[in-house]
Design a protein around this motif. Structure first.
Motif, PDB file in Angstrom:
ATOM      1  N   VAL A  52       0.873  -1.175   0.000  1.00 58.06           N
ATOM      2  CA  VAL A  52       0.000   0.000   0.000  1.00 58.06           C
ATOM      3  C   VAL A  52       0.907   1.220   0.000  1.00 58.06           C
ATOM      4  O   VAL A  52       1.759   1.376   0.874  1.00 58.06           O
ATOM      5  N   ARG A  53       0.734   2.074  -1.006  1.00 55.87           N
ATOM      6  CA  ARG A  53       1.559   3.275  -1.125  1.00 55.87           C
ATOM      7  C   ARG A  53       0.686   4.499  -0.892  1.00 55.87           C
ATOM      8  O   ARG A  53      -0.403   4.621  -1.443  1.00 55.87           O
ATOM      9  N   VAL A  54       1.185   5.412  -0.050  1.00 51.85           N
ATOM     10  CA  VAL A  54       0.466   6.648   0.267  1.00 51.85           C
ATOM     11  C   VAL A  54       1.332   7.816  -0.192  1.00 51.85           C
ATOM     12  O   VAL A  54       2.442   8.016   0.314  1.00 51.85           O
ATOM     13  N   GLN A  55       0.821   8.572  -1.140  1.00 46.68           N
ATOM     14  CA  GLN A  55       1.597   9.680  -1.684  1.00 46.68           C
ATOM     15  C   GLN A  55       1.756  10.820  -0.680  1.00 46.68           C
ATOM     16  O   GLN A  55       2.844  11.363  -0.528  1.00 46.68           O
ATOM     17  N   GLN A  56       0.689  11.172  -0.006  1.00 43.63           N
ATOM     18  CA  GLN A  56       0.721  12.305   0.934  1.00 43.63           C
ATOM     19  C   GLN A  56      -0.197  11.998   2.115  1.00 43.63           C
ATOM     20  O   GLN A  56      -1.400  11.870   1.944  1.00 43.63           O
ATOM     21  N   THR A  57       0.378  11.926   3.309  1.00 42.66           N
ATOM     22  CA  THR A  57      -0.451  11.607   4.477  1.00 42.66           C
ATOM     23  C   THR A  57      -1.130  12.844   5.070  1.00 42.66           C
ATOM     24  O   THR A  57      -1.912  12.688   6.008  1.00 42.66           O
ATOM     25  N   HIS A  58      -0.855  14.034   4.550  1.00 39.07           N
ATOM     26  CA  HIS A  58      -1.505  15.210   5.138  1.00 39.07           C
ATOM     27  C   HIS A  58      -3.016  15.194   4.894  1.00 39.07           C
ATOM     28  O   HIS A  58      -3.762  15.887   5.585  1.00 39.07           O
ATOM     29  N   TYR A  59      -3.476  14.370   3.929  1.00 40.02           N
ATOM     30  CA  TYR A  59      -4.919  14.232   3.727  1.00 40.02           C
ATOM     31  C   TYR A  59      -5.588  13.559   4.918  1.00 40.02           C
ATOM     32  O   TYR A  59      -6.790  13.705   5.121  1.00 40.02           O
ATOM     33  N   TRP A  60      -4.820  12.811   5.711  1.00 43.07           N
ATOM     34  CA  TRP A  60      -5.406  12.158   6.878  1.00 43.07           C
ATOM     35  C   TRP A  60      -5.908  13.174   7.891  1.00 43.07           C
ATOM     36  O   TRP A  60      -6.767  12.871   8.713  1.00 43.07           O
TER      37      TRP A  60
END
Length: 295
Positions: A52-60
């Motif tokens: 699982v790849r997450v480009q940007q966690t600031h969306y969390w």
């Protein structure tokens, strides 16, 4: 020629600023090298069940949809600690390697950011002081959480790694220290969405048979899908190679094969998945929509 005290002070200030600029310039260049010169495939202790790849966690910080998607894709394997950690300290290009026995969290980063992550983990898991173990010249820290489980973490060669599974953590460190590169490197497919899922093609067979022979088969190492989620559905976007000279009915048959395979792999209800496809310029674009209800 006489120099006044003020001139001398100004001279040394300028010299100090220039030296500081050069130092930070070379430090930045070194840190960028740390970020980029990483062969991800050489780091896996064994072929993972999925990535699982997450480009940007600031969306969390803004929505729970992305985290819920990750938990659904991983079968809720990923410990909540990582959501807490990367919400208060957002990062880019975060990887979760999924194994039956646990999860490895990997982040290509710099030594300074790795130090910040260690401090954040210490703040989040402050029940006991972390235990430091030196292993092959690398400091590995173990943090006890409220469930009396231990999250291990270390930084080595441009990569911050964490896992609740000590065996997986030790094996990953050994791979990093050995710098063991595969004989043939395979490019990891590009991602376009915030969250993407990569499944080994051997785990997700997608092929079409005609007259007891294979007339089309996916041959790359990984099947990659970008994932978009709203409050009502989760959409998987696939891009598969297909020859324009092949039979006109093939895109529909491939779409059906992929729909069945992905539903079995993710344990989704196949009768609830709606599919659409479009074939052009040697590519077959497939969208699979799965209803999720309320977020």
């Amino acid at each position: 020629m006489k120099f006044r005290l003020r001139d001398i002070v100004i001279f040394f200030l300028i010299l100090s600023l220039a030296g500081s600029f050069v130092y930070h310039l070379f430090k930045h260049i070194h840190e960028e090298d740390e970020r980029t010169e990483i062969n991800m495939y050489a780091l896996f202790p064994a072929p993972p069940k999925a990535l699982v790849r997450v480009q940007q966690t600031h969306y969390w910080n803004r929505s729970s949809n992305d985290w819920q998607t990750i938990q659904q894709l991983s079968g809720k394997q990923i410990p909540p600690l990582y959501r807490q950690l990367f919400t208060i300290h957002p990062v880019n290009n975060l990887w979760f390697c999924l194994y039956p026995e646990g999860v490895i969290c990997l982040l290509p980063t710099t030594s300074e950011e790795a130090r910040q992550l260690q401090q954040k983990m210490k703040q989040l898991l402050n029940t006991f002081p972390p235990q430091k173990v030196s292993q092959d010249g690398t400091d590995v820290y173990y943090y006890a959480d409220a469930e009396n489980e231990f999250a291990g973490a270390f930084y080595a060669n441009g990569l911050w790694v964490s896992s609740y599974n000590k065996v997986l953590l030790d094996q990953t460190l050994q791979r990093i220290n050995l710098q063991n590169h595969p004989a043939q490197e395979t490019a990891i497919p590009l991602a376009h969405a915030t969250t993407s899922l990569l499944i080994p093609a051997s785990e997700l067979p997608v092929c079409v048979y005609a007259e007891d022979s294979v007339c089309w088969q996916y041959t790359d190492t990984w099947i990659s899908t970008d994932i978009y989620r709203t409050s009502q559905k989760m959409t998987f976007i696939f891009n598969l190679p297909i020859s324009s000279s092949q039979h006109d009915s093939l895109p529909a048959v491939i779409t059906d094969s992929l729909q069945q395979s992905i539903s079995r792999y993710l344990q989704l209800r196949p009768d609830s998945i709606r599919s659409t496809y479009k074939a052009e310029d040697g590519n077959l674009y497939i969208a699979l929509d799965y209803p999720t209800g309320k977020p």
